[in-house]
Design an enzyme around this catalytic site. Sequence first.
Site, PDB file in Angstrom:
ATOM      1  N   GLU A  46       6.930 -12.002   0.325  1.00  0.00           N
ATOM      2  CA  GLU A  46       7.476 -11.074   1.316  1.00  0.00           C
ATOM      3  C   GLU A  46       7.194 -11.531   2.752  1.00  0.00           C
ATOM      4  OE1 GLU A  46       6.043  -7.181  -0.024  1.00  0.00           O
ATOM      5  OE2 GLU A  46       7.862  -6.998  -1.232  1.00  0.00           O
ATOM      6  N   ASP A  71       8.201  -4.288  -9.669  1.00  0.00           N
ATOM      7  CA  ASP A  71       7.322  -3.707  -8.654  1.00  0.00           C
ATOM      8  C   ASP A  71       6.920  -2.255  -8.905  1.00  0.00           C
ATOM      9  OD1 ASP A  71       5.867  -3.338  -6.427  1.00  0.00           O
ATOM     10  OD2 ASP A  71       7.517  -3.431  -4.994  1.00  0.00           O
ATOM     11  N   GLU A 117       3.640   5.109  -4.828  1.00  0.00           N
ATOM     12  CA  GLU A 117       4.724   4.632  -3.969  1.00  0.00           C
ATOM     13  C   GLU A 117       6.104   4.981  -4.524  1.00  0.00           C
ATOM     14  OE1 GLU A 117       4.581   0.425  -3.255  1.00  0.00           O
ATOM     15  OE2 GLU A 117       6.518   0.395  -2.242  1.00  0.00           O
TER      16      GLU A 117
HETATM   17  C1  BDP Z   1       5.542  -3.367  -2.653  1.00  0.00           C
HETATM   18  C2  BDP Z   1       5.280  -2.493  -1.483  1.00  0.00           C
HETATM   19  C3  BDP Z   1       4.773  -3.230  -0.289  1.00  0.00           C
HETATM   20  C4  BDP Z   1       3.618  -4.114  -0.690  1.00  0.00           C
HETATM   21  C5  BDP Z   1       4.029  -5.007  -1.811  1.00  0.00           C
HETATM   22  C6  BDP Z   1       2.874  -5.807  -2.380  1.00  0.00           C
HETATM   23  O1  BDP Z   1       6.472  -1.817  -1.167  1.00  0.00           O
HETATM   24  O2  BDP Z   1       4.398  -2.289   0.658  1.00  0.00           O
HETATM   25  O3  BDP Z   1       3.166  -4.855   0.392  1.00  0.00           O
HETATM   26  O4  BDP Z   1       4.521  -4.253  -2.876  1.00  0.00           O
HETATM   27  O5  BDP Z   1       2.415  -5.446  -3.464  1.00  0.00           O
HETATM   28  O6  BDP Z   1       5.551  -2.526  -3.735  1.00  0.00           O
HETATM   29  O7  BDP Z   1       2.430  -6.766  -1.779  1.00  0.00           O
END
Ligand code: BDP
Length: 714
Positions: free
Chosen positions: A305, A378, A406
Amino acid sequence: MRIKSIILSLFILFLVNSASFAQATDGSQLWFTNQQLSPKVKTAIPTTVCIQEESATFKIIKEELAKSFPALGVGDVSFTKKSTKNIVLIGTADSKAIASMVSEDEFAKLGDDGFLIRRKQGDGTILIAANTEFGALYGVYEFLRLLKTSATDLVEIDRVEIPSYQRRILNHWDNLDGTVERGYAGYSIWKWDELPGTISPRYEAYARANASIGINGTVLNNVNANPDILTKDYLEKVKVLAGIFRPYGIRVYLSVNFSSPKELGGLENSDPLNDQVKSWWNDKADEIYAMIPDFGGFLVKANSEGLPGPQDYGRTHADGANMLADALAPHGGIVMWRAFVYNPDGDDRAKQAYKEFVPLDGQFRKNVIIQLKNGPIDFQPREPFSPMFGAMKHTTLMPEFQITQEYLGFSDHLVFLSTLFEECLDTDTYAEGPNTTIARITDGEVYNDSITAIAGVANIGEDTNWCGHHFAQSNWYAFGRLAWNNKLSSAEIANEWLEQTFTQDADFVAQMKRVMLQSREAVVNYMTPIGLHHLMGWSHHYGPEPWCEVPGARPDWLPTYYHKADSMGIGFDRSTTGSEAVLQYAEPLRSIYDNVSTCPEMYLLWFHHLSWDYVLHNGNTLWDELCYKYSSGVDRVKVFQKIWDRMEGKVDAQRFKEVQAKLAIQATEAIWWRDACLLYFQTFSGKPIPEELDRPVHVLEKLKMLKFDMTHHN
Ligand code: BDP
């Protein structure tokens, strides 16, 4: 919970004014709230406690007993160093009295954190013995738990407990500015601005709560790590927290930014094969351990990311992780390297982590552990397991669960996640034939790993009740208990949590246990049934937006990438006629998932794109079944509301009202989810909602216009 400022105005009928309740029980006491001796404990408990050793941890043990015994009506405690008859005897082999009663063989089996609790027949003495003071502390918490729960009498107690995982770790996604990424219980409990000078009483309460359920590690900061955490100033603050946690057996870990040598050290780059970079990390590790000798290690999110990582320099995850591992190894530290990687130009997102990591199997140092989210995408309400669990046979793996909700209604929805954790741990990967469960792969049973660990993304904030929803505390609790013993059932965990947190009233416990155990399936049904996933709102991930379009957005961040609904049908074809993600699973799972008629219904639209008229095993068409599932999720929440209403008077008024208000939000939002998804998918299916089901109460076009201002999101 400031996020609610917008949502409340849309959906909530009333607010609870907690100040109006007499004798408030505000949830701040977590699972220490109900200090009531279980009626099952019929035997007299000795009130003389013999502890022959002295340390900060033994002091905590004494304080716990001195507080709990009178509260439970056991009596006032007196402490002695003399071992006589009819006492509670606590300690390690360093205590002569203990050494004379526990054999070397028995001690050898207990390991570092294990303990035994035994009632010596004849003189009534209760023995709590361990190899370390932390083991003794865990034994005492277990003993107190047994007194408060109806699980067992203590007359003939003789039990040995050895934790499933060596490292049982909370991951805080807490930022240095006090916000929490995906935190729904207010700002961070870490007051970085006030540290190291001012110490919040919450820090010790936090350590106590964790130790009581066996958690022995905490990563203090967000995986999206700010390099500043490694500055001298921040390390001074971290040192203070580590000092508070130490007597509770909790080690501190930090998330690190892979670019720290460049960002902080002023180096030209952060290439893991660059000698200057290596020495920067070596020096940093030396500096940390000089301040915090029991520092646990680093957690790393790299090339994920948009975060920096070894691939920025043409190196692999193994190059990056091993470089950090070498810096920590002389001090006994570990690297938890996350495998949460995917990129928009790549193949099916569900396949990407496997493709990047499995070729590196066997290349990681012994003190590297790969941290894997339970599912391949996720933390969705339900995902099949990540196929990496069954595929990296020469690499140590640890599961990462998300305790914070989340994707499961934030801290507004009552969802007991223990069943989700349990479902994952009990899943058979077939990596080495039948019974190669994720629990056994990760706890060291299958591959005899020298390090074992498990992580949960914390749901803790500065809210009075810690987690935003009283029942969200049960998810923190369940994570700790399963990390301690991955064979515990969710029913057992719910039972003991309810008894300690609310009341031992049998009707209350039976009814609410049922609610808790059904709650995750309910949320799956009203959000993403039959294998659907990723239907939530853009970026904030709150509420349904299966239609979501954001100009220029990454396709793999949009729901349409995942549900692929069209006039022909719905679902992601990951079978051998589609993305072939099924091939990442071992047989027989590969064939089971690949074949639409054997694929478990709960994963159907995860692995297959099916026509709206596809007939399921129960005879319903896919469209009808979707309608039934969404409706059943909503109906279940309405039942939860009714059950909770019947509990009035069995629990204190404050928590009763607050949970009642949360359930009202949940019921309203379950309908929102049902209507949004069914009305939207109906535009493709063109089919009616079955006659017997409730009609939608929303209008699709209006739902599409809802916009949430998440600037106040926390
Ligand atoms: C996703 C989240 C994000 C996290 C990412 C992670 O939306 O905020 O930074 O995972 O696990 O689920 O690094």
